[in-house]
Design a protein around this motif. Structure first.
Motif, mmCIF file in Angstrom:
data_model
loop_
_atom_site.group_PDB
_atom_site.id
_atom_site.type_symbol
_atom_site.label_atom_id
_atom_site.label_comp_id
_atom_site.label_asym_id
_atom_site.label_seq_id
_atom_site.Cartn_x
_atom_site.Cartn_y
_atom_site.Cartn_z
ATOM 1 N N CYS A 217 0.846 -1.188 0.000
ATOM 2 C CA CYS A 217 0.000 0.000 0.000
ATOM 3 C C CYS A 217 0.883 1.240 0.000
ATOM 4 O O CYS A 217 1.952 1.249 0.609
ATOM 5 C CB CYS A 217 -0.892 0.017 1.235
ATOM 6 S SG CYS A 217 -1.910 -1.466 1.442
ATOM 7 N N TYR A 218 0.441 2.291 -0.682
ATOM 8 C CA TYR A 218 1.253 3.502 -0.756
ATOM 9 C C TYR A 218 0.384 4.735 -0.901
ATOM 10 O O TYR A 218 -0.772 4.670 -1.340
ATOM 11 C CB TYR A 218 2.234 3.425 -1.942
ATOM 12 C CG TYR A 218 1.546 3.354 -3.284
ATOM 13 C CD1 TYR A 218 1.215 4.507 -3.993
ATOM 14 C CD2 TYR A 218 1.206 2.125 -3.843
ATOM 15 C CE1 TYR A 218 0.564 4.439 -5.215
ATOM 16 C CE2 TYR A 218 0.563 2.040 -5.058
ATOM 17 C CZ TYR A 218 0.245 3.208 -5.752
ATOM 18 O OH TYR A 218 -0.420 3.134 -6.963
ATOM 19 N N LYS A 219 0.955 5.865 -0.500
ATOM 20 C CA LYS A 219 0.314 7.150 -0.751
ATOM 21 C C LYS A 219 1.366 8.236 -0.709
ATOM 22 O O LYS A 219 2.478 8.039 -0.196
ATOM 23 C CB LYS A 219 -0.790 7.439 0.260
ATOM 24 C CG LYS A 219 -0.312 7.807 1.663
ATOM 25 C CD LYS A 219 -1.504 8.235 2.526
ATOM 26 C CE LYS A 219 -1.071 8.703 3.915
ATOM 27 N NZ LYS A 219 -2.214 9.203 4.712
ATOM 28 N N ASN A 220 1.035 9.394 -1.253
ATOM 29 C CA ASN A 220 1.916 10.557 -1.221
ATOM 30 C C ASN A 220 1.442 11.541 -0.167
ATOM 31 O O ASN A 220 0.249 11.650 0.111
ATOM 32 C CB ASN A 220 1.922 11.282 -2.569
ATOM 33 C CG ASN A 220 2.707 10.539 -3.631
ATOM 34 O OD1 ASN A 220 3.494 9.646 -3.325
ATOM 35 N ND2 ASN A 220 2.509 10.903 -4.887
ATOM 36 N N SER A 221 2.389 12.286 0.385
ATOM 37 C CA SER A 221 2.036 13.421 1.222
ATOM 38 C C SER A 221 1.553 14.553 0.324
ATOM 39 O O SER A 221 1.622 14.468 -0.908
ATOM 40 C CB SER A 221 3.261 13.888 2.012
ATOM 41 O OG SER A 221 4.198 14.526 1.142
ATOM 42 N N ALA A 222 1.071 15.619 0.931
ATOM 43 C CA ALA A 222 0.849 16.838 0.166
ATOM 44 C C ALA A 222 2.187 17.307 -0.380
ATOM 45 O O ALA A 222 3.245 17.014 0.180
ATOM 46 C CB ALA A 222 0.219 17.910 1.044
ATOM 47 N N ALA A 223 2.157 18.028 -1.487
ATOM 48 C CA ALA A 223 3.396 18.448 -2.150
ATOM 49 C C ALA A 223 3.466 19.956 -2.266
ATOM 50 O O ALA A 223 2.443 20.645 -2.350
ATOM 51 C CB ALA A 223 3.490 17.826 -3.538
ATOM 52 N N THR A 224 4.693 20.448 -2.266
ATOM 53 C CA THR A 224 4.933 21.847 -2.592
ATOM 54 C C THR A 224 5.563 21.915 -3.970
ATOM 55 O O THR A 224 6.243 20.984 -4.407
ATOM 56 C CB THR A 224 5.848 22.516 -1.552
ATOM 57 O OG1 THR A 224 5.883 23.927 -1.776
ATOM 58 C CG2 THR A 224 7.251 21.952 -1.588
ATOM 59 N N THR A 225 5.286 23.004 -4.683
ATOM 60 C CA THR A 225 5.773 23.160 -6.051
ATOM 61 C C THR A 225 7.132 23.837 -6.058
ATOM 62 O O THR A 225 7.354 24.833 -5.365
ATOM 63 C CB THR A 225 4.779 23.988 -6.881
ATOM 64 O OG1 THR A 225 3.520 23.302 -6.909
ATOM 65 C CG2 THR A 225 5.273 24.173 -8.309
ATOM 66 N N ALA A 226 8.049 23.292 -6.833
ATOM 67 C CA ALA A 226 9.390 23.843 -7.009
ATOM 68 C C ALA A 226 9.699 23.882 -8.499
ATOM 69 O O ALA A 226 9.006 23.255 -9.299
ATOM 70 C CB ALA A 226 10.421 22.989 -6.269
ATOM 71 N N PRO A 227 10.726 24.603 -8.909
ATOM 72 C CA PRO A 227 11.063 24.655 -10.328
ATOM 73 C C PRO A 227 11.737 23.372 -10.802
ATOM 74 O O PRO A 227 12.353 22.650 -10.020
ATOM 75 C CB PRO A 227 12.027 25.844 -10.422
ATOM 76 C CG PRO A 227 12.645 25.916 -9.065
ATOM 77 C CD PRO A 227 11.584 25.496 -8.109
ATOM 78 N N ASP A 228 11.588 23.076 -12.091
ATOM 79 C CA ASP A 228 12.372 22.018 -12.714
ATOM 80 C C ASP A 228 13.824 22.474 -12.792
ATOM 81 O O ASP A 228 14.118 23.540 -13.337
ATOM 82 C CB ASP A 228 11.875 21.737 -14.136
ATOM 83 C CG ASP A 228 10.604 20.905 -14.149
ATOM 84 O OD1 ASP A 228 10.165 20.470 -13.076
ATOM 85 O OD2 ASP A 228 10.042 20.705 -15.245
ATOM 86 N N VAL A 229 14.733 21.695 -12.256
ATOM 87 C CA VAL A 229 16.158 22.010 -12.304
ATOM 88 C C VAL A 229 16.827 21.054 -13.286
ATOM 89 O O VAL A 229 16.715 19.831 -13.129
ATOM 90 C CB VAL A 229 16.805 21.873 -10.911
ATOM 91 C CG1 VAL A 229 18.312 22.136 -10.992
ATOM 92 C CG2 VAL A 229 16.153 22.828 -9.916
ATOM 93 N N PRO A 230 17.513 21.553 -14.305
ATOM 94 C CA PRO A 230 18.205 20.654 -15.237
ATOM 95 C C PRO A 230 19.222 19.789 -14.513
ATOM 96 O O PRO A 230 19.842 20.221 -13.536
ATOM 97 C CB PRO A 230 18.879 21.618 -16.217
ATOM 98 C CG PRO A 230 18.136 22.904 -16.086
ATOM 99 C CD PRO A 230 17.676 22.968 -14.666
ATOM 100 N N ALA A 231 19.413 18.591 -15.005
ATOM 101 C CA ALA A 231 20.360 17.674 -14.378
ATOM 102 C C ALA A 231 21.782 18.213 -14.414
ATOM 103 O O ALA A 231 22.626 17.802 -13.616
ATOM 104 C CB ALA A 231 20.300 16.307 -15.051
#
Length: 349
Positions: A217-231
């Motif tokens: 069984c699995y679930k995610n916490s609430a998330a905060t938005t951040a920018p995509d950072v290039p590798a």
């Protein structure tokens, strides 16, 4: 070092760094590169700020953001994440090439005392010009795939049980602290925690958890938005995960001069009662996928912990828990003691 002492030292560094030593470009045709030059003192202040933000607790559960030079967390909107794909722990399937990092073939930090916080960084990143997320056949080719599709993960082991298992025989808990570009919305990343009840069994998961169809069984916490950072900019980022018995668990991602956090109750899995093993790496973005770096890439990976000890931890090979991987070959691993005991290793191709 106590938190208030760290903040005081940080304030001093920031005050010094904000003096004219942050060089402005001379007039008369100076380049933009000169205009954005960061002095060594300023970079030291920024590094100290990033370290402080990994240590400073958020005032409550939820999502927060802080911007250099402030050390105050400001609440931001959280959003609920439905797992876009269901990552499968590596013990279900072994799909990557034997030499690639991840999918079980990874170093973990193993502590003799409980871990309160783990901080993952990349002290050296050289030769990285591109990265692409690709599917792995043994996992059904799933994941978030394409250029700059990867994830940063700090993972516990899946060998411990807590009361979150509700007495189910053979059940163990597994927690991931994650930064994932394009996880739900193209063009922005999610910072969140993913919770697992491994071998929970039966046909019904606890309320709020989904089933992977294999007894987990699995679930995610609430998330905060951040920018995509290039590798290519992995050297600029830091990921941390912290737990507090009877309190909250928190994931913090810092990129340059901004920090992003999400927190939730430790009582989801009660990880604070059992956390002694940590894994950190850059791997594929969910679904058992692989982060493929260009040939000639060389990355140094470091995981440091706060565990009430100054003794060097153990660095154990072939003991990772995530199903995702990368295409880099693991080098040697070293350990260090001190106020933040750590492991450090290289990976390259």
């Amino acid at each position: 070092m106590r938190a208030n002492t760290k903040i005081a030292l940080l304030a001093g560094l920031i005050s010094a760094a904000l003096l004219p030593a942050v060089y402005a470009a001379p007039s008369g045709g100076a380049s933009m590169q000169a205009a954005t030059y960061v002095s060594p003192m300023e970079e030291t202040a920024r590094a100290s700020w990033r370290e402080a933000m990994a240590q400073i607790a958020t005032p409550s559960e939820g999502c927060f953001q802080a911007t250099y030079p402030s050390v105050i967390w400001h609440q931001t909107a959280c959003h609920e994440l439905q797992p876009r794909v269901a990552p499968t722990p590596r013990f279900r399937l072994f799909g990557g090439a034997a030499e690639t990092a991840g999918n079980g073939n990874d170093y973990t930090l193993q502590s003799t005392s409980l871990i309160k916080q783990a901080v993952g960084t990349f002290p050296s990143v050289t030769g990285v010009t591109s990265e692409t997320g690709v599917g792995v056949a043994a996992y059904g080719g799933g994941g978030i795939l394409g250029p700059n599709e990867y994830s940063l993960q700090i993972n516990s082991s899946f060998n411990d049980t807590t009361s979150a298992c509700r007495g189910h025989s053979g059940c163990t808990v597994w927690q991931q602290f994650v930064y994932a570009p394009d996880y739900e919305v193209q063009g922005s990343a999610a910072v969140f925690m993913q919770y697992w009840l491994i071998n929970y069994g039966g046909t019904r998961c606890p309320t709020g958890f989904g089933s992977d169809g294999a007894g987990d069984c699995y679930k995610n916490s609430a998330a905060t938005t951040a920018p995509d950072v290039p590798a290519t900019q992995l050297g600029n980022v830091k990921l941390s995960g912290g737990v507090t018995a009877g309190g909250k668990d928190t994931v913090v991602f810092t990129n340059g001069t901004t920090a992003y956090s999400s927190s939730g109750a430790d009582s989801v899995l009660y990880l604070a009662q059992v956390w002694k093993v940590g894994e950190f790496n850059v791997v594929g973005n969910a679904g058992g996928s692989e982060a493929q770096f260009n040939s000639g890439s060389h990355i140094t990976v470091k995981l440091a912990v706060t565990n009430g000890s100054t003794t060097a931890p153990s660095c154990v090979a072939n003991s990772g828990s995530t199903g995702e991987s990368n295409n880099l070959n693991l080098g040697s691993c070293t350990t260090a003691g001190g106020s933040n005991p750590s492991i450090q290793f290289t990976e390259s191709n």
